[in-house]
Design a protein around this motif. Structure first.
Motif, PDB file in Angstrom:
ATOM      1  N   ASN A 159      45.076  50.655  28.314  1.00  0.00           N
ATOM      2  CA  ASN A 159      46.055  50.314  29.350  1.00  0.00           C
ATOM      3  C   ASN A 159      45.334  50.125  30.680  1.00  0.00           C
ATOM      4  O   ASN A 159      45.114  51.073  31.429  1.00  0.00           O
ATOM      5  CB  ASN A 159      47.100  51.431  29.444  1.00  0.00           C
ATOM      6  N   ARG A 160      44.962  48.895  30.986  1.00  0.00           N
ATOM      7  CA  ARG A 160      44.174  48.627  32.187  1.00  0.00           C
ATOM      8  C   ARG A 160      45.037  48.651  33.453  1.00  0.00           C
ATOM      9  O   ARG A 160      44.507  48.657  34.566  1.00  0.00           O
ATOM     10  CB  ARG A 160      43.442  47.290  32.047  1.00  0.00           C
ATOM     11  N   LYS A 177      46.847  51.097  34.154  1.00  0.00           N
ATOM     12  CA  LYS A 177      46.831  52.520  34.505  1.00  0.00           C
ATOM     13  C   LYS A 177      48.226  53.105  34.710  1.00  0.00           C
ATOM     14  O   LYS A 177      48.417  54.064  35.436  1.00  0.00           O
ATOM     15  CB  LYS A 177      45.967  52.758  35.742  1.00  0.00           C
ATOM     16  N   THR A 178      49.204  52.480  34.059  1.00  0.00           N
ATOM     17  CA  THR A 178      50.536  53.074  34.040  1.00  0.00           C
ATOM     18  C   THR A 178      50.592  54.117  32.942  1.00  0.00           C
ATOM     19  O   THR A 178      49.829  54.061  31.974  1.00  0.00           O
ATOM     20  CB  THR A 178      51.606  52.001  33.776  1.00  0.00           C
ATOM     21  N   PHE A 179      51.497  55.042  33.071  1.00  0.00           N
ATOM     22  CA  PHE A 179      51.555  56.139  32.099  1.00  0.00           C
ATOM     23  C   PHE A 179      52.120  55.629  30.776  1.00  0.00           C
ATOM     24  O   PHE A 179      53.145  54.937  30.750  1.00  0.00           O
ATOM     25  CB  PHE A 179      52.436  57.273  32.639  1.00  0.00           C
ATOM     26  N   VAL A 180      51.420  55.946  29.698  1.00  0.00           N
ATOM     27  CA  VAL A 180      51.879  55.589  28.356  1.00  0.00           C
ATOM     28  C   VAL A 180      52.411  56.843  27.693  1.00  0.00           C
ATOM     29  O   VAL A 180      51.686  57.834  27.549  1.00  0.00           O
ATOM     30  CB  VAL A 180      50.729  54.987  27.505  1.00  0.00           C
ATOM     31  N   MET A 196      35.707  54.977  28.671  1.00  0.00           N
ATOM     32  CA  MET A 196      36.791  53.994  28.677  1.00  0.00           C
ATOM     33  C   MET A 196      38.093  54.621  28.194  1.00  0.00           C
ATOM     34  O   MET A 196      39.159  54.396  28.782  1.00  0.00           O
ATOM     35  CB  MET A 196      36.429  52.793  27.798  1.00  0.00           C
ATOM     36  N   TYR A 197      38.009  55.433  27.126  1.00  0.00           N
ATOM     37  CA  TYR A 197      39.232  56.041  26.589  1.00  0.00           C
ATOM     38  C   TYR A 197      39.601  57.347  27.305  1.00  0.00           C
ATOM     39  O   TYR A 197      40.686  57.883  27.086  1.00  0.00           O
ATOM     40  CB  TYR A 197      39.076  56.271  25.086  1.00  0.00           C
ATOM     41  N   TRP A 198      38.724  57.841  28.147  1.00  0.00           N
ATOM     42  CA  TRP A 198      39.073  58.997  28.977  1.00  0.00           C
ATOM     43  C   TRP A 198      39.784  58.539  30.251  1.00  0.00           C
ATOM     44  O   TRP A 198      40.802  59.090  30.659  1.00  0.00           O
ATOM     45  CB  TRP A 198      37.800  59.784  29.319  1.00  0.00           C
ATOM     46  N   GLU A 199      39.252  57.479  30.850  1.00  0.00           N
ATOM     47  CA  GLU A 199      39.783  57.002  32.119  1.00  0.00           C
ATOM     48  C   GLU A 199      41.048  56.162  31.943  1.00  0.00           C
ATOM     49  O   GLU A 199      41.844  56.013  32.879  1.00  0.00           O
ATOM     50  CB  GLU A 199      38.709  56.185  32.844  1.00  0.00           C
ATOM     51  N   GLN A 200      41.224  55.585  30.734  1.00  0.00           N
ATOM     52  CA  GLN A 200      42.397  54.755  30.465  1.00  0.00           C
ATOM     53  C   GLN A 200      42.953  55.132  29.100  1.00  0.00           C
ATOM     54  O   GLN A 200      42.194  55.405  28.173  1.00  0.00           O
ATOM     55  CB  GLN A 200      42.015  53.267  30.475  1.00  0.00           C
ATOM     56  N   SER A 201      44.252  55.145  28.979  1.00  0.00           N
ATOM     57  CA  SER A 201      44.862  55.525  27.705  1.00  0.00           C
ATOM     58  C   SER A 201      44.951  54.317  26.777  1.00  0.00           C
ATOM     59  O   SER A 201      44.960  53.159  27.221  1.00  0.00           O
ATOM     60  CB  SER A 201      46.257  56.099  27.940  1.00  0.00           C
ATOM     61  N   GLU A 205      47.226  56.123  20.700  1.00  0.00           N
ATOM     62  CA  GLU A 205      46.314  56.958  19.936  1.00  0.00           C
ATOM     63  C   GLU A 205      45.403  57.772  20.856  1.00  0.00           C
ATOM     64  O   GLU A 205      45.149  57.380  21.993  1.00  0.00           O
ATOM     65  CB  GLU A 205      45.420  56.126  18.999  1.00  0.00           C
ATOM     66  N   VAL A 206      44.914  58.860  20.333  1.00  0.00           N
ATOM     67  CA  VAL A 206      43.888  59.644  21.018  1.00  0.00           C
ATOM     68  C   VAL A 206      42.545  59.259  20.416  1.00  0.00           C
ATOM     69  O   VAL A 206      42.330  59.415  19.210  1.00  0.00           O
ATOM     70  CB  VAL A 206      44.136  61.158  20.858  1.00  0.00           C
ATOM     71  N   VAL A 207      41.648  58.730  21.225  1.00  0.00           N
ATOM     72  CA  VAL A 207      40.341  58.265  20.751  1.00  0.00           C
ATOM     73  C   VAL A 207      39.271  59.248  21.220  1.00  0.00           C
ATOM     74  O   VAL A 207      39.106  59.476  22.425  1.00  0.00           O
ATOM     75  CB  VAL A 207      40.029  56.848  21.264  1.00  0.00           C
TER      76      VAL A 207
END
Length: 549
Positions: free
Chosen positions: A381-382, A384-387, A414-419, A424-426
């Motif tokens: 999610n570039r 940066k809105t809440f998913v 990348m997966y820490w700073e953006q969901s 999914e949790v990566v």
């Protein structure tokens, strides 16, 4: 005395009655439990290893229903890998041999019944001719004499431990297949760490070359100019197909810099000569199996051994290479700690050949472009809105291997700073980062072997062009990978990667010679099942007959 006996008997009866009354509630409880077992028993590790390949990965892999092996990897069902492995080994001496089914999905590729029968016959031959047997001592005596004194009941191919670990695994598999085709016994130069890395694959007799082997001190110095080198002797006409008394041994040099006469090893006429030499000492850093499939004398046998030609290394590798207990500890501890509980496991193997200080940004860009384009990893999610996390949130474990930690850190960040857009949790894991290849160090090679094996447990795999490390992982896992194409001019290629034609390794330095016509020929265009590699245009690899070219 009679009264004492009577009193003692009464006392015993009273005690027995008391014990019975006390035990009744306990026995009743056991009866209820076993009659109605708990509906939610504590799962063991095997139950946790049910491999349901997620729909997103199924779509990326383009699997058919028969390929989605989602049944549990039950050790009791396939611990012998469909009959590939012989029974009778002590489990404690090599834990990985029978426990590997707990860590990989059951292979959809079944070994042919003919391959199984030939492996059992080879094991009998190895038992008869292996180190320190009567037949072995007889041929050693002949070798020391310097003269061939006639046919022997045991002939040998000795594999020299040479090059990096990935190359060694591939060349050892090649040497074993050659031994199988020519009824030779394979003996393995232990080098500095072969005994430390691998279990014995054959029952009863070791595959390790005895340390008192007469030619052992010369192994390091063997090259294409060595006096007893097969190619050099052919070139100088010291031996040829009409030689009446062949020498007791020859060096077979098949490394990347071998000459034209060395390449005649892949011609039937020269194989007739080699067949009369009791000891062949082989030095190579090439997976030369594809060229064996181009030889008419081996064609029929190979077709029976491997009806699915692209499974050749898959079956040979799983038969031969079992991590030692020390390496198995590295593998299982890491797997249980980081990979076992994830819904998906993705492997990414990075090997760069450019000079300079890694990580290289163009390689990071290439990794991201490939994994996102091929839908192996979820988009982020570039905005940066809440998913909102999904109710049944899935976890993806990304196993990355590289000499440098920068690539895994880039993906992890990348997966820490953006969901992930799909919720999914990566998680990204890298077992080691040695910075430079250290092929002669025991600890380095233990980690390398563990990482190859861990990569082979993933459901989808991305590998680097030209890398034998990746070839080993894809072959052992039975996974057709996506290949990261080799960057040119320090720029990420477009497209960044492509799906391999098969899971087979590439022969990096094949001959281009027609043995009958005695002229040059494109050996990648002779038969449908041997084609040029995706990652090395001049290399050769085996593909399945069903593949569209």
């Amino acid at each position: 005395m009679a009264v004492i006996k009577s009193g003692s008997g009464a006392m015993s009866f009273t005690k027995a009655l008391a014990v019975s009354l006390i035990s009744l509630p306990f026995l009743f409880t056991l009866f209820i439990l076993y009659r109605n077992p708990p509906s939610d028993p504590t799962p063991d590790f095997r139950e946790a290893r049910v491999l349901d390949v997620p729909p997103r990965i199924v779509n990326a892999l383009k699997l058919g229903p028969e390929d989605n092996s989602s049944q549990p990897a039950d050790m009791s069902k396939d611990s012998l890998l469909g009959g590939l492995l012989a029974a009778g080994f002590g489990e404690k001496s090599c834990l990985s041999r029978y426990q590997s089914v707990l860590y990989r999905k059951i292979s959809p590729y079944k070994p042919s019944s003919y391959l199984l029968s030939r492996l059992r016959k080879y094991e009998d031959l190895h038992k008869h001719c292996g180190p320190h047997t009567k037949s072995y001592r007889k041929t050693i005596k002949q070798l020391k004499s310097g003269h061939s004194v006639g046919p022997t009941d045991c002939n040998y191919v000795v594999w020299i431990s040479y090059s990096g670990l990935g190359n060694r695994i591939l060349t050892l598999a090649s040497a074993f297949l050659y031994a199988l085709l020519t009824n030779r016994v394979l003996l393995v130069d232990r080098g500095k760490d072969m005994a430390d890395l691998f279990c014995e694959p054959f029952p009863e007799k070791s595959w390790l070359l005895p340390l008192d082997f007469p030619l052992l001190p010369k192994f390091n110095s063997i090259n294409k100019e060595s006096p007893h080198c097969f190619g050099k002797m052919l070139k100088n006409n010291i031996i040829n197909s009409s030689t009446e008394q062949p020498p007791p041994f020859l060096y077979v040099y098949l490394s990347h810099d071998y000459g034209d006469h060395d390449k005649l090893f892949f011609c039937d006429q020269e194989q007739t000569l080699l067949g009369r030499v009791p000891w062949l000492i082989m030095k190579t850093n090439n997976y030369f199996v594809p060229s064996l499939f181009l030889m008419p004398s081996f064609e029929q046998e190979l077709s029976k051994l491997f009806p699915e030609k692209e499974t050749t290394f898959h079956h040979l590798g799983r038969y031969l290479f079992h991590p030692s207990n020390q390496v198995w500890g590295l593998i299982t501890r890491f797997y249980k700690a980081y990979l076992a509980e994830s819904n998906e496991r993705i492997g990414i193997q990075i090997r760069t050949f450019d000079s300079g200080t890694a990580p290289f940004q163009y390689v990071i860009d290439q990794i991201m472009a490939c994994t996102l384009k091929e839908k192996l990893l979820p988009e982020v999610n570039r905005q940066k809105t809440f998913v909102t996390p999904a109710e049944n949130q899935k976890s993806i474990a990304v196993l990355m291997t590289s000499l440098n930690s920068g690539y895994s850190e880039a993906v992890r960040n990348m997966y820490w700073e953006q969901s992930a857009m799909s919720g999914e949790v990566v998680s990204v894991y890298q077992p080691s980062h040695e910075e430079v290849q250290q092929s002669e160090k025991q600890g380095h090679n233990r980690k390398a072997w563990a990482e190859m094996y861990l990569l082979s447990t993933t459901e989808a795999l991305v590998t680097s062009a030209w890398s034998t490390f990746g070839y080993v992982a894809q072959g052992l896992g039975g996974v057709t990978p996506w290949i990261l194409y080799k960057p040119q001019n320090r720029t990420a290629p477009d497209p960044p990667c492509g799906r391999a034609m098969s899971m087979e390794p590439c022969f990096h330095a094949p001959p281009f010679y027609d043995c009958k016509a005695k002229t040059g020929v494109d050996t990648g265009a002779l038969v449908p099942h041997v084609r040029h590699c995706e990652d090395m245009s001049w290399g050769l690899k085996l593909i399945g007959s069903h593949r569209k070219l």
